[in-house]
Design a protein around this motif. Structure first.
Motif, PDB file in Angstrom:
ATOM      1  N   LEU A   1     -41.521  35.846   8.285  1.00 54.40           N
ATOM      2  CA  LEU A   1     -40.672  36.839   8.948  1.00 54.40           C
ATOM      3  C   LEU A   1     -39.748  36.162   9.952  1.00 54.40           C
ATOM      4  CD1 LEU A   1     -40.202  39.923   9.100  1.00 54.40           C
ATOM      5  CD2 LEU A   1     -41.884  39.992  10.941  1.00 54.40           C
ATOM      6  N   ALA A   2     -40.302  35.248  10.752  1.00 51.64           N
ATOM      7  CA  ALA A   2     -39.503  34.555  11.767  1.00 51.64           C
ATOM      8  C   ALA A   2     -38.452  33.655  11.123  1.00 51.64           C
ATOM      9  CB  ALA A   2     -40.414  33.733  12.671  1.00 51.64           C
ATOM     10  N   LEU A   3     -38.833  32.916  10.071  1.00 50.94           N
ATOM     11  CA  LEU A   3     -37.889  32.002   9.436  1.00 50.94           C
ATOM     12  C   LEU A   3     -36.817  32.744   8.643  1.00 50.94           C
ATOM     13  CD1 LEU A   3     -40.302  29.144   8.295  1.00 50.94           C
ATOM     14  CD2 LEU A   3     -38.485  28.996   9.998  1.00 50.94           C
ATOM     15  N   VAL A   4     -37.195  33.848   8.007  1.00 49.13           N
ATOM     16  CA  VAL A   4     -36.179  34.645   7.302  1.00 49.13           C
ATOM     17  C   VAL A   4     -35.177  35.201   8.314  1.00 49.13           C
ATOM     18  CG1 VAL A   4     -35.793  36.785   6.022  1.00 49.13           C
ATOM     19  CG2 VAL A   4     -37.593  35.211   5.315  1.00 49.13           C
ATOM     20  N   THR A   5     -35.685  35.612   9.480  1.00 49.95           N
ATOM     21  CA  THR A   5     -34.784  36.104  10.522  1.00 49.95           C
ATOM     22  C   THR A   5     -33.845  34.987  10.987  1.00 49.95           C
ATOM     23  OG1 THR A   5     -36.458  37.660  11.284  1.00 49.95           O
ATOM     24  CG2 THR A   5     -34.653  37.194  12.789  1.00 49.95           C
TER      25      THR A   5
ATOM     26  N   GLU B   1      -9.626  33.519  19.626  1.00 49.21           N
ATOM     27  CA  GLU B   1      -9.585  34.946  19.315  1.00 49.21           C
ATOM     28  C   GLU B   1     -10.589  35.300  18.223  1.00 49.21           C
ATOM     29  OE1 GLU B   1      -5.713  36.437  18.486  1.00 49.21           O
ATOM     30  OE2 GLU B   1      -4.908  35.960  20.483  1.00 49.21           O
ATOM     31  N   VAL B   2     -10.713  34.438  17.225  1.00 51.64           N
ATOM     32  CA  VAL B   2     -11.675  34.689  16.144  1.00 51.64           C
ATOM     33  C   VAL B   2     -13.100  34.678  16.686  1.00 51.64           C
ATOM     34  CG1 VAL B   2     -12.697  33.659  14.078  1.00 51.64           C
ATOM     35  CG2 VAL B   2     -10.227  33.915  14.248  1.00 51.64           C
ATOM     36  N   LEU B   3     -13.403  33.699  17.540  1.00 47.66           N
ATOM     37  CA  LEU B   3     -14.747  33.636  18.120  1.00 47.66           C
ATOM     38  C   LEU B   3     -15.041  34.871  18.957  1.00 47.66           C
ATOM     39  CD1 LEU B   3     -14.945  29.878  19.212  1.00 47.66           C
ATOM     40  CD2 LEU B   3     -16.158  30.963  17.323  1.00 47.66           C
ATOM     41  N   GLU B   4     -14.069  35.279  19.760  1.00 50.21           N
ATOM     42  CA  GLU B   4     -14.264  36.438  20.625  1.00 50.21           C
ATOM     43  C   GLU B   4     -14.451  37.714  19.809  1.00 50.21           C
ATOM     44  OE1 GLU B   4     -12.342  38.149  24.784  1.00 50.21           O
ATOM     45  OE2 GLU B   4     -11.135  36.890  23.457  1.00 50.21           O
ATOM     46  N   GLU B   5     -13.673  37.847  18.721  1.00 51.24           N
ATOM     47  CA  GLU B   5     -13.784  39.033  17.887  1.00 51.24           C
ATOM     48  C   GLU B   5     -15.042  39.020  17.022  1.00 51.24           C
ATOM     49  OE1 GLU B   5     -10.224  38.967  15.651  1.00 51.24           O
ATOM     50  OE2 GLU B   5      -8.907  39.442  17.354  1.00 51.24           O
ATOM     51  N   SER B   6     -15.510  37.840  16.628  1.00 50.25           N
ATOM     52  CA  SER B   6     -16.639  37.737  15.698  1.00 50.25           C
ATOM     53  C   SER B   6     -17.986  37.738  16.392  1.00 50.25           C
ATOM     54  CB  SER B   6     -16.507  36.454  14.864  1.00 50.25           C
ATOM     55  OG  SER B   6     -15.294  36.423  14.164  1.00 50.25           O
ATOM     56  N   GLU B   7     -18.008  37.307  17.652  1.00 53.63           N
ATOM     57  CA  GLU B   7     -19.297  37.084  18.321  1.00 53.63           C
ATOM     58  C   GLU B   7     -20.169  38.332  18.353  1.00 53.63           C
ATOM     59  OE1 GLU B   7     -21.066  36.127  22.748  1.00 53.63           O
ATOM     60  OE2 GLU B   7     -19.040  36.890  22.443  1.00 53.63           O
ATOM     61  N   MET B   8     -19.662  39.436  18.892  1.00 56.95           N
ATOM     62  CA  MET B   8     -20.497  40.614  19.051  1.00 56.95           C
ATOM     63  C   MET B   8     -20.894  41.246  17.721  1.00 56.95           C
ATOM     64  SD  MET B   8     -22.278  42.130  21.169  1.00 56.95           S
ATOM     65  CE  MET B   8     -21.637  41.224  22.583  1.00 56.95           C
ATOM     66  N   PRO B   9     -19.946  41.437  16.765  1.00 57.12           N
ATOM     67  CA  PRO B   9     -20.380  41.947  15.460  1.00 57.12           C
ATOM     68  C   PRO B   9     -21.433  41.072  14.810  1.00 57.12           C
ATOM     69  CG  PRO B   9     -17.997  42.078  15.641  1.00 57.12           C
ATOM     70  CD  PRO B   9     -18.473  41.304  16.831  1.00 57.12           C
ATOM     71  N   MET B  10     -21.272  39.742  14.920  1.00 56.30           N
ATOM     72  CA  MET B  10     -22.247  38.848  14.317  1.00 56.30           C
ATOM     73  C   MET B  10     -23.624  39.004  14.949  1.00 56.30           C
ATOM     74  SD  MET B  10     -22.397  34.748  14.375  1.00 56.30           S
ATOM     75  CE  MET B  10     -23.145  34.921  15.974  1.00 56.30           C
ATOM     76  N   MET B  11     -23.663  39.094  16.288  1.00 62.21           N
ATOM     77  CA  MET B  11     -24.942  39.284  16.964  1.00 62.21           C
ATOM     78  C   MET B  11     -25.563  40.629  16.592  1.00 62.21           C
ATOM     79  SD  MET B  11     -25.543  36.504  18.538  1.00 62.21           S
ATOM     80  CE  MET B  11     -26.887  36.887  19.657  1.00 62.21           C
ATOM     81  N   LEU B  12     -24.736  41.641  16.402  1.00 59.14           N
ATOM     82  CA  LEU B  12     -25.254  42.945  15.975  1.00 59.14           C
ATOM     83  C   LEU B  12     -25.849  42.860  14.575  1.00 59.14           C
ATOM     84  CD1 LEU B  12     -22.474  45.360  17.326  1.00 59.14           C
ATOM     85  CD2 LEU B  12     -24.786  45.014  18.242  1.00 59.14           C
ATOM     86  N   TYR B  13     -25.211  42.084  13.684  1.00 63.89           N
ATOM     87  CA  TYR B  13     -25.772  41.881  12.349  1.00 63.89           C
ATOM     88  C   TYR B  13     -27.139  41.203  12.439  1.00 63.89           C
ATOM     89  CZ  TYR B  13     -21.053  42.854  10.597  1.00 63.89           C
ATOM     90  OH  TYR B  13     -19.848  43.426  10.312  1.00 63.89           O
ATOM     91  N   VAL B  14     -27.235  40.208  13.322  1.00 59.46           N
ATOM     92  CA  VAL B  14     -28.518  39.503  13.492  1.00 59.46           C
ATOM     93  C   VAL B  14     -29.597  40.467  13.965  1.00 59.46           C
ATOM     94  CG1 VAL B  14     -29.712  37.732  14.816  1.00 59.46           C
ATOM     95  CG2 VAL B  14     -27.431  37.266  13.921  1.00 59.46           C
ATOM     96  N   TYR B  15     -29.273  41.276  14.962  1.00 57.34           N
ATOM     97  CA  TYR B  15     -30.258  42.225  15.472  1.00 57.34           C
ATOM     98  C   TYR B  15     -30.587  43.298  14.435  1.00 57.34           C
ATOM     99  CZ  TYR B  15     -30.669  40.488  20.221  1.00 57.34           C
ATOM    100  OH  TYR B  15     -30.970  39.721  21.314  1.00 57.34           O
ATOM    101  N   ALA B  16     -29.592  43.709  13.659  1.00 59.32           N
ATOM    102  CA  ALA B  16     -29.862  44.682  12.595  1.00 59.32           C
ATOM    103  C   ALA B  16     -30.835  44.106  11.582  1.00 59.32           C
ATOM    104  CB  ALA B  16     -28.550  45.076  11.910  1.00 59.32           C
TER     105      ALA B  16
ATOM    106  N   PRO C   1     -23.549  28.371  17.357  1.00 56.47           N
ATOM    107  CA  PRO C   1     -24.825  28.239  16.630  1.00 56.47           C
ATOM    108  C   PRO C   1     -26.020  28.052  17.549  1.00 56.47           C
ATOM    109  CG  PRO C   1     -23.469  26.271  16.369  1.00 56.47           C
ATOM    110  CD  PRO C   1     -22.604  27.304  16.994  1.00 56.47           C
ATOM    111  N   VAL C   2     -25.789  27.518  18.743  1.00 52.97           N
ATOM    112  CA  VAL C   2     -26.903  27.340  19.672  1.00 52.97           C
ATOM    113  C   VAL C   2     -27.439  28.698  20.128  1.00 52.97           C
ATOM    114  CG1 VAL C   2     -27.549  26.468  21.950  1.00 52.97           C
ATOM    115  CG2 VAL C   2     -26.157  25.079  20.436  1.00 52.97           C
ATOM    116  N   MET C   3     -26.534  29.635  20.398  1.00 56.72           N
ATOM    117  CA  MET C   3     -26.975  30.970  20.794  1.00 56.72           C
ATOM    118  C   MET C   3     -27.699  31.660  19.643  1.00 56.72           C
ATOM    119  SD  MET C   3     -26.397  31.210  23.920  1.00 56.72           S
ATOM    120  CE  MET C   3     -26.857  32.935  24.121  1.00 56.72           C
ATOM    121  N   VAL C   4     -27.242  31.407  18.415  1.00 52.50           N
ATOM    122  CA  VAL C   4     -27.940  31.962  17.250  1.00 52.50           C
ATOM    123  C   VAL C   4     -29.327  31.348  17.141  1.00 52.50           C
ATOM    124  CG1 VAL C   4     -27.905  32.115  14.738  1.00 52.50           C
ATOM    125  CG2 VAL C   4     -25.805  32.464  16.025  1.00 52.50           C
TER     126      VAL C   4
END
Length: 787
Positions: free
Chosen positions: A334-338, A611-626, A673-676
């Motif tokens: 579960l942890a590694l798949v996440t 701009e790409v990093l700023e726009e992508s960061e929050m949606p990407m983190m939301l995908y991770v949490y989802a 990637p470090v925050m991920v």
């Protein structure tokens, strides 16, 4: 059904354990052959965000504008000025050597010695555009009179501050690089080209009299790669510190070797797979394999902790290994798949380098499921332990876990409410403290290198001695028709340049308008008061056609005109201020059929990336949490599990953002990637603790007692893992790579804060939820029969 599958899988794995281990060993040898062929690869194109407005402008007009992949070489006299026979001869030789290098666009090479550098004069016959150094002038003809003539032409041609330093001690050569090697057709090898710069330019022409300064993307990425190779001792030191810590924990060489060997084997598989897929290892992604190795060590220590605990209870090595296999396969997977999904979501960021990094990390994490959850416990079944070791292990476990009773008391109902409230307060403070966190580079020069690195020293010297440094941003004014007689368009260009010249950080502005005004002043005996633009189309057309062919300011039919902004640095704040000023001007000034387009130049590319990093960061983190929410719910079928695992992870993540802001660590392609990874490690801790908590609840224990036993059983391993990984990455703080040192600090902090949240907030919040919403049905534990 899952319980039956796990039981059969366990029997199959251990019944054929020798065949399984030999097969994996043979696979490792095969992949090692390919791994040895892996090479570092860097490319400018990989840095460009795809489908971004700025990059589309850059690609459309890249043949007519100054390219973003530019190289600047400066010859600087250590004593005296550049206006000497030796100085100009040295400049000539360096210009010729640079132009002859494979990968350099020879037509783009510009210096006082190239025929594309002119001085425009007004004569009785009209205008005369003469090369600063005429075609018949060679270094062997240099004498006092010729040198004085070259100096005078450079002054009158306006080349002081651009091709000659303001202090007259240095002269610059600029060139555009070709993205592919013209000799082989292969992509330009940036690392090899950087070595060629050192060998063919710096080593050949730098001595006690002259210094050679070099800046540009190829130099920056090459120096990062070389410094990355020099950082190998830090990784080796981290490995031995980790090995020593694991031995101290388990007091068994055999058990110490297992998690390290399994994690290293998965690293070999990862490198071999990358080579088979045709990838290289990008210098900016050099930390990723070692981060994935850290994830493997984390899971390996959990396995060792489980095995040692079972041995301490009197079980044999085989029994302990099988118990660990079945007990940790679900939470570990579960942890590694996440973590896998967390990394693979980086593919959504439309920057090829980050997408390649995501694939690299995901491959490594995927292999961890085999090496650390299957291979490790199967191999552990061959470990021989004596009864004395079992007794000593039991005594050590009891001694180490005594103080954990105090931690477990934080989950008592009254205290748990206060701990949960404290966690929510910290979350609120973190959200406030991280507001306005930085995106992009916060330092001048190359932020990946330290301030005393040769590249940054060269960059600082060039910026201080020239009006145009290594950072520029180009705004394009475009129309669909011939515009050489369009007075309104050239006026728009002039107005835009004037408005942007007022923006802090803009050092100089160059455009067809600025060159035209200089031309008009020259027509009027050089009177600066006459430096203005004609108001009629014919007058503008006459001037535009008379201008020398200066690359980078207009197309042949004037349908594209550029405003080149030379910036003091490429800090995110500087670039963002300029971009906002351009957008504000564009919104307030409209001209039919004419478009103001952003942006080219290396600062334009950096702006697009930010701009790409700023726009992508929050949606990407939301995908991770989802993904975490879905996986946890499908595993435990309980919304309490989802909230219990996600709250401490969320608090730790926002504390990490606050930490980045306070330490001036911007969100870049290196830090993302470090925050991920931090999310992945935090989930590891949460899953292992919550799985034991659910197991004890299913056995009929009270919530408080289940929490206490979960902490006593997994707490030491969790704390030990965090401390071990923290000590390992803390060694990176001494690296010559600044971004590696920053990542060491950030990772060390995130390892510890995730551990603290998992040990305190998770159990307390789980107890609060169970008190507020009592369970009415049996507790579900994956792979375990319901009670």
């Amino acid at each position: 059904m899952l319980q039956v599958f796990l039981a059969r899988f366990e029997v199959l794995a251990f019944r054929h354990r020798l065949v399984l281990l030999l097969s994996l060993l043979c696979f490792t040898v095969l992949m090692a052959v390919f791994a040895l062929q892996l090479r570092m690869e860097a490319g400018f194109e990989k840095q460009l965000p795809t489908r971004h407005e700025y990059i589309e402008t850059f690609q459309k007009y890249r043949n007519e504008l100054f390219g973003a992949n530019r190289l600047t070489v400066v010859v600087r006299a250590r004593d005296g000025d550049i206006w000497s026979e030796e100085g100009l001869r040295r400049l000539f030789n360096v210009t010729e050597a640079l132009a002859a290098m494979s990968g350099v666009n020879r037509a783009s090479v510009t210096s006082l010695w190239t025929p594309n550098v002119f001085v425009t004069e007004t004569t009785e016959e009209g205008f005369s555009a003469l090369p600063v150094t005429g075609g018949d002038l060679t270094p062997d003809r240099l004498d006092g009179a010729v040198i004085a003539q070259i100096r005078e032409r450079a002054l009158r041609g306006g080349h002081i501050g651009t091709l000659v330093g303001n202090d007259h001690r240095s002269a610059a050569i600029t060139a555009e690089l070709i993205d592919s090697d013209p000799a082989t057709g292969e992509p330009l090898d940036y690392i090899a080209f950087n070595h060629a710069l050192e060998e063919q330019l710096r080593a050949q022409f730098e001595d006690a009299n002259f210094e050679i300064q070099i800046i540009g993307f190829v130099k920056q990425i090459g120096d990062i790669a070389d410094q990355g190779k020099a950082s190998v001792p830090f990784f080796v030191l981290a490995f031995f510190l980790t090995a020593s810590a694991v031995y101290w924990y388990c007091r068994s060489i055999q058990l110490m070797v297992l998690p390290l060997a399994c994690s290293l084997m998965s690293l070999v598989w990862q490198f071999g797979t990358l080579r088979l897929l045709g990838y290289g290892l990008d210098p900016l992604a050099i930390l990723v394999p070692f981060l994935v190795f850290a994830i493997g060590v984390s899971h390996g220590i959990q396995q060792i902790n489980y095995i040692v605990r079972e041995i301490a209870h009197g079980k044999s090595s085989m029994q302990a290994a099988r118990a660990s296999f079945s007990g940790l396969l679900i939470p570990g997977t579960l942890a590694l798949v996440t973590a896998f999904v967390s990394f693979i979501t980086l593919v959504l960021v439309p920057i090829p380098m980050i997408q390649e990094l995501a694939i690299t990390a995901s491959i490594g994490v995927g292999y961890k499921i085999i090496t650390n959850l299957i291979m490790l416990p199967v191999a552990a079944s061959y470990v021989h332990v004596s009864p004395d070791y079992a007794r000593e292990a039991m005594l050590q476990r009891e001694r180490r876990s005594q103080w954990l009773h105090g931690v477990a008391r934080l989950a008592e109902p009254n205290k748990a409410a206060w701990v949960t409230l404290g966690g929510l307060v910290v979350l609120g403070l973190s959200l406030w403290g991280s507001h306005g966190r930085h995106v992009g580079s916060l330092e001048p020069g190359a932020p990946e290198l330290r301030a005393d690195a040769r590249f940054n020293q060269d960059a600082a010297a060039i910026v201080s001695n020239f009006n145009v440094g290594l950072d520029w941003l180009t705004v394009v004014i475009a129309t669909d028709q011939n515009a050489c007689e369009n007075a309104s368009m050239i006026q728009l260009v002039d107005d835009l340049g004037w408005a942007l010249k007022q923006v802090p950080g803009v050092v100089a502005v160059e455009s067809a308008a600025t060159v035209s005004k200089e031309f008009v002043a020259a027509l009027n005996e050089g009177n600066p008061k006459m430096a203005s633009l004609p108001r009629d189309g014919r007058g503008v057309g006459g001037i535009m056609l008379s201008l020398p062919k200066t690359q980078g300011i207009r197309s042949a039919d004037c349908s594209m005109q550029a405003v080149n902004l030379y910036l003091a640095d490429h800090k995110a704040t500087t670039i963002k201020a300029v971009l906002q000023a351009v957008k504000a001007f564009s919104a307030a000034n409209h001209l039919d059929g004419v478009a103001i387009r952003l942006a080219s130049g290396n600062a334009g590319v950096a702006g697009a990336t930010n701009e790409v990093l700023e726009e992508s960061e929050m949606p990407m983190m939301l995908y991770v949490y989802a993904c975490i929410i879905i996986l946890v719910f499908l595993t435990y079928r309980d919304w309490r599990a989802v909230l219990s695992c996600c709250l401490p992870l969320t608090v730790a993540t926002w504390i990490g953002y606050w930490f980045m802001k306070e330490l001036n660590i911007g969100l870049t392609v290196a830090t993302l990637p470090v925050m991920v990874l931090a999310v992945g490690i935090g989930v590891d801790y949460a899953f292992y603790i919550y799985n034991r908590f659910q197991l004890h609840l299913a056995a009929g224990q009270s919530t408080t007692k289940a929490v206490e036993n979960a902490i006593l059983e997994t707490g030491i391993a969790t704390i030990f893992t965090a401390l071990t990984l923290t000590v390992g990455v803390a060694t990176w703080s001494f690296s010559q790579l600044k971004f590696q040192a920053d990542m060491g600090k950030l990772l060390a902090f995130m390892f510890m804060i995730n551990m603290v949240m998992a040990m305190t907030l998770l159990p307390a919040f789980a107890v609060v939820l169970d008190r507020l919403f009592p369970r009415r049905g049996p507790v579900r534990v994956p792979g375990i029969a319901h009670h």
